[in-house]
Design a protein around this motif. Structure first.
Motif, short mmCIF file in Angstrom:
data_model
loop_
_atom_site.label_atom_id
_atom_site.label_comp_id
_atom_site.label_asym_id
_atom_site.label_seq_id
_atom_site.Cartn_x
_atom_site.Cartn_y
_atom_site.Cartn_z
N ASP A 144 -8.30 70.05 -84.90
CA ASP A 144 -7.80 68.99 -85.79
C ASP A 144 -8.86 67.91 -85.95
N ALA A 145 -8.99 67.44 -87.18
CA ALA A 145 -10.01 66.42 -87.47
C ALA A 145 -9.58 65.59 -88.67
N VAL A 146 -10.33 64.55 -88.94
CA VAL A 146 -10.13 63.73 -90.13
C VAL A 146 -11.43 63.77 -90.91
N LEU A 147 -11.33 64.16 -92.16
CA LEU A 147 -12.49 64.20 -93.04
C LEU A 147 -12.62 62.83 -93.69
N ASP A 148 -13.67 62.13 -93.35
CA ASP A 148 -13.94 60.81 -93.92
C ASP A 148 -15.44 60.72 -94.17
N LEU A 149 -15.84 60.82 -95.43
CA LEU A 149 -17.25 60.84 -95.77
C LEU A 149 -17.94 59.51 -95.52
N HIS A 150 -17.17 58.48 -95.15
CA HIS A 150 -17.78 57.20 -94.79
C HIS A 150 -18.18 57.16 -93.32
#
Length: 72
Positions: free
Chosen positions: A15-21
């Motif tokens: 599980d992860a969070v995709l945040d290009l920042h």
């Protein structure tokens, strides 16, 4: 690629969070682009047509959601 922030997904099966920042995510994407898609003799602007494929190539999966998919 559409502007997406903080999308729940998986990264290499976890599980992860995709945040290009986030610097770690941006570094993975940039490393892949410069290492796999650009040549040493490229100059000027390079247009990348499918950001979703790049995200999948670096290990992100399941980040697609209806709002983003409809914008394609």
């Amino acid at each position: 690629m559409p502007n997406i922030e903080a999308v729940n997904c998986t990264f290499c099966g976890a599980d992860a969070v995709l945040d290009l920042h986030r610097p770690s995510c941006a570094a993975r994407v940039a490393g892949y682009v410069f290492g796999e898609l650009c040549r040493r003799d490229d100059v000027g602007e390079v247009r990348l047509e499918n950001g979703d494929d790049i995200l999948r190539a670096v290990g992100y999966k399941g980040f697609e959601h209806p709002r983003v998919s409809e914008e394609k």
